[in-house]
Design an enzyme around this catalytic site. Structure first.
Site, PDB file in Angstrom:
ATOM      1  N   ARG A  32     -44.179 -11.157   8.068  1.00  0.00           N
ATOM      2  CA  ARG A  32     -45.250 -12.050   7.584  1.00  0.00           C
ATOM      3  C   ARG A  32     -46.461 -12.066   8.514  1.00  0.00           C
ATOM      4  NH1 ARG A  32     -43.437 -16.059   3.665  1.00  0.00           N
ATOM      5  NH2 ARG A  32     -42.163 -14.778   2.308  1.00  0.00           N
ATOM      6  N   ARG A  36     -50.526 -17.127   6.370  1.00  0.00           N
ATOM      7  CA  ARG A  36     -51.372 -18.324   6.423  1.00  0.00           C
ATOM      8  C   ARG A  36     -51.678 -18.836   7.818  1.00  0.00           C
ATOM      9  NH1 ARG A  36     -47.309 -21.005   2.390  1.00  0.00           N
ATOM     10  NH2 ARG A  36     -46.129 -19.421   3.506  1.00  0.00           N
ATOM     11  N   ARG A  45     -57.484 -14.976   0.867  1.00  0.00           N
ATOM     12  CA  ARG A  45     -56.700 -15.492  -0.256  1.00  0.00           C
ATOM     13  C   ARG A  45     -57.562 -16.386  -1.146  1.00  0.00           C
ATOM     14  NH1 ARG A  45     -51.654 -19.575   0.057  1.00  0.00           N
ATOM     15  NH2 ARG A  45     -53.432 -20.911   0.505  1.00  0.00           N
ATOM     16  N   ASP A  82     -45.107  -8.734  -2.465  1.00  0.00           N
ATOM     17  CA  ASP A  82     -44.008  -9.695  -2.403  1.00  0.00           C
ATOM     18  C   ASP A  82     -42.782  -9.112  -3.074  1.00  0.00           C
ATOM     19  OD1 ASP A  82     -43.679 -12.721  -1.592  1.00  0.00           O
ATOM     20  OD2 ASP A  82     -42.448 -12.394  -3.372  1.00  0.00           O
ATOM     21  N   TYR A 159     -33.321 -15.159  -6.993  1.00  0.00           N
ATOM     22  CA  TYR A 159     -34.541 -15.773  -7.545  1.00  0.00           C
ATOM     23  C   TYR A 159     -34.604 -15.608  -9.062  1.00  0.00           C
ATOM     24  CZ  TYR A 159     -36.256 -16.372  -2.773  1.00  0.00           C
ATOM     25  OH  TYR A 159     -36.397 -16.765  -1.463  1.00  0.00           O
TER      26      TYR A 159
HETATM   27  C1  LIG Z   1     -37.646 -14.140   0.132  1.00  0.00           C
HETATM   28  C2  LIG Z   1     -38.931 -13.355   0.237  1.00  0.00           C
HETATM   29  C3  LIG Z   1     -40.105 -13.560  -0.559  1.00  0.00           C
HETATM   30  N1  LIG Z   1     -41.048 -12.644  -0.141  1.00  0.00           N
HETATM   31  C4  LIG Z   1     -40.543 -11.882   0.878  1.00  0.00           C
HETATM   32  C5  LIG Z   1     -39.206 -12.287   1.102  1.00  0.00           C
HETATM   33  C6  LIG Z   1     -38.229 -11.635   2.059  1.00  0.00           C
HETATM   34  C7  LIG Z   1     -38.480 -12.024   3.467  1.00  0.00           C
HETATM   35  C8  LIG Z   1     -38.209 -13.494   3.759  1.00  0.00           C
HETATM   36  O1  LIG Z   1     -37.032 -13.879   3.748  1.00  0.00           O
HETATM   37  O2  LIG Z   1     -39.177 -14.209   4.005  1.00  0.00           O
HETATM   38  C9  LIG Z   1     -41.176 -10.764   1.578  1.00  0.00           C
HETATM   39  C10 LIG Z   1     -42.629 -10.796   1.816  1.00  0.00           C
HETATM   40  N2  LIG Z   1     -43.549 -11.707   1.382  1.00  0.00           N
HETATM   41  C11 LIG Z   1     -44.778 -11.349   1.832  1.00  0.00           C
HETATM   42  C12 LIG Z   1     -44.670 -10.119   2.530  1.00  0.00           C
HETATM   43  C13 LIG Z   1     -45.891  -9.349   3.004  1.00  0.00           C
HETATM   44  C14 LIG Z   1     -45.849  -8.597   4.212  1.00  0.00           C
HETATM   45  C15 LIG Z   1     -45.729  -9.368   5.517  1.00  0.00           C
HETATM   46  O3  LIG Z   1     -46.791  -9.708   6.104  1.00  0.00           O
HETATM   47  O4  LIG Z   1     -44.599  -9.542   6.002  1.00  0.00           O
HETATM   48  C16 LIG Z   1     -43.321  -9.798   2.555  1.00  0.00           C
HETATM   49  C17 LIG Z   1     -42.614  -8.609   3.237  1.00  0.00           C
HETATM   50  C18 LIG Z   1     -46.031 -12.081   1.614  1.00  0.00           C
HETATM   51  C19 LIG Z   1     -45.964 -13.508   1.257  1.00  0.00           C
HETATM   52  N3  LIG Z   1     -45.157 -14.117   0.316  1.00  0.00           N
HETATM   53  C20 LIG Z   1     -45.476 -15.423   0.210  1.00  0.00           C
HETATM   54  C21 LIG Z   1     -46.538 -15.718   1.103  1.00  0.00           C
HETATM   55  C22 LIG Z   1     -47.240 -17.048   1.254  1.00  0.00           C
HETATM   56  C23 LIG Z   1     -48.078 -17.225   0.031  1.00  0.00           C
HETATM   57  C24 LIG Z   1     -49.395 -17.889   0.291  1.00  0.00           C
HETATM   58  O5  LIG Z   1     -50.324 -17.232   0.809  1.00  0.00           O
HETATM   59  O6  LIG Z   1     -49.503 -19.057  -0.119  1.00  0.00           O
HETATM   60  C25 LIG Z   1     -46.854 -14.518   1.762  1.00  0.00           C
HETATM   61  C26 LIG Z   1     -47.956 -14.287   2.771  1.00  0.00           C
HETATM   62  C27 LIG Z   1     -44.865 -16.391  -0.754  1.00  0.00           C
HETATM   63  C28 LIG Z   1     -43.404 -16.322  -0.958  1.00  0.00           C
HETATM   64  N4  LIG Z   1     -42.705 -15.198  -1.295  1.00  0.00           N
HETATM   65  C29 LIG Z   1     -41.367 -15.508  -1.373  1.00  0.00           C
HETATM   66  C30 LIG Z   1     -41.216 -16.878  -1.117  1.00  0.00           C
HETATM   67  C31 LIG Z   1     -39.898 -17.622  -1.095  1.00  0.00           C
HETATM   68  C32 LIG Z   1     -42.483 -17.402  -0.889  1.00  0.00           C
HETATM   69  C33 LIG Z   1     -42.843 -18.845  -0.682  1.00  0.00           C
HETATM   70  C34 LIG Z   1     -42.531 -19.301   0.693  1.00  0.00           C
HETATM   71  C35 LIG Z   1     -43.719 -19.178   1.581  1.00  0.00           C
HETATM   72  O7  LIG Z   1     -44.778 -19.614   1.132  1.00  0.00           O
HETATM   73  O8  LIG Z   1     -43.578 -18.658   2.707  1.00  0.00           O
HETATM   74  C36 LIG Z   1     -40.296 -14.531  -1.673  1.00  0.00           C
END
Ligand SMILES: Cc1c2[nH]c(c1CCC(=O)O)Cc1[nH]c(c(CCC(=O)O)c1C)Cc1[nH]c(c(CCC(=O)O)c1C)Cc1[nH]c(c(C)c1CCC(=O)O)C2
Length: 350
Positions: A32, A36, A45, A82, A159
């Protein structure tokens, strides 16, 4: 300008570590890392409108992927996308409720599994992601490795079945208990789609791929073998047949004792460790098989201070006997202090 593909790949630190080489300073990136906690991410964003629009806008998705590279010169960039784009490409509705995380339409019966879109059709939805990869492979600094990724089938299925994130993956376990054949068909469907998705990312320029099994820890005994290990092994075998030179990182989060032997069992080049396992234990029981990635507690990037530096150094030292890519045990959180990332890097790079 010289094409990145003409650069001697073996000079890239991440690829050297993934081939099993022990380096004096471990290469580093963060899960990540585009997120944010960075003001420039929040601005892009906002420009895109929302998170999903950002994922499907290749120019802006490439821009947020590059932001942490510019700021910190990480050794790897991870594609901005994602894991939940695959369910969407298979025909489910997906949206992100502000402040609440992802929401999806659900799959809870054999009929609904059978009604998912064909594997061939996923590219209709996912083409913009491949375009992001192509832009990045032109624009990244030549020493930076580009990592593509997908969710592992079990985590993606949790999910799709619940329609949201769940603390204990209860709905997915319930579907598995009620109709193991239909549940297995869903896992197989996601497995096939993931092979095509990752293969297309590699064709577009991803140099490494990572499989995120964030909820692997809730699979026990035979279920871990059937739904974490076997699908990862199938995906990696198919990718290696088509792209033998592309390394794969597996992340069976919270696998505990089952981290030992996991990379070898699934054919991965590296296993990523969460911070629930100690670096000393992992050095003796996991790194013996090859490269490991991890495993700083992401909370330390919120709290900082001396503990951040001593813990960072402790992990570097624990893994200094073999191949290691420094990373966090899970994603950096929105409340992390960007200056703490600089402090972590200083402790690693000296
Ligand atoms: C379970 C999972 C998801 N997404 C992901 C996983 C596996 C890794 C982990 O366990 O965290 C993987 C993921 N999600 C994102 C990336 C991008 C690359 C990186 O910088 O790592 C990667 C590799 C961007 C993201 N994916 C998400 C964000 C935040 C969204 C935002 O900008 O509001 C980002 C940057 C949203 C997301 N996406 C997901 C959830 C549960 C959420 C909401 C929780 C949260 O907000 O952190 C599903």
């Amino acid at each position: 300008m010289k094409n990145r593909n003409e650069v001697n790949m073996t000079q890239k630190t991440i690829l050297r570590a993934l081939s099993g080489e022990r380096l004096p300073t471990p290469p580093v990136w963060m899960m990540r890392q585009a997120g944010r906690y960075l003001p420039e991410y929040r601005a892009t964003r906002a420009q895109a409108g929302d998170f999903l629009s950002l994922c499907y806008n290749p120019e802006l998705a490439a821009e947020v992927t590059l932001q942490p590279i510019r700021r910190y010169a990480f050794d790897a960039a991870i594609l901005f996308a994602d894991i939940l784009l695959i369910p969407q490409a298979l025909g489910l509705d997906l949206w992100f409720a502000t402040g609440e995380g992802p929401r999806l339409s659900t799959v809870t019966s054999a009929n609904q599994v059978a009604a998912l879109r064909s594997t061939d059709a996923i590219h209709d939805t996912l083409n913009p992601i491949y375009e992001t990869v192509r832009i990045l492979s032109r624009e990244l600094p030549r020493e930076t490795t580009l990592i593509g990724f997908a969710g592992a089938p079990w985590t993606v299925a949790t999910y799709m079945i619940a329609g949201r994130g769940t603390p204990d993956q209860g709905p997915a376990h319930a579907f598995k208990a009620a109709d193991r054949a239909a549940f297995s068909a869903l896992i197989d469907k996601i497995t096939d789609a993931t092979i095509e998705y990752l293969s297309a990312q590699i064709n577009a320029g991803a140099e490494v791929v990572k499989l995120f099994d964030s909820w692997a820890g809730s699979l026990k005994g035979q279920d871990f073998d059937d739904f974490a290990l076997t699908p990862a092994k199938r995906i990696i075998a198919a990718l290696k047949a088509r792209h033998p030179a592309t390394p794969v990182i597996a992340f069976p989060r919270e696998a505990g004792a089952r981290y030992a032997g996991f990379a070898r069992a699934v054919g991965a080049d590296c296993v990523a460790l969460d911070n629930s396992v100690s670096a000393d234990w992992a050095a003796g029981n996991v790194q013996t098989d090859g490269c490991v990635q991890g495993n700083l507690d992401p909370r330390l990037l919120v709290t900082g201070g001396d503990t951040l530096e001593t813990e960072t150094r402790r992990i570097v030292t624990a893994f200094s006997g073999g191949a290691h890519i420094f990373n966090l045990g899970h994603g950096i959180t929105p409340d992390a202090d960007p200056d703490n990332v600089t402090r972590m890097l200083a402790a690693i790079r000296g």
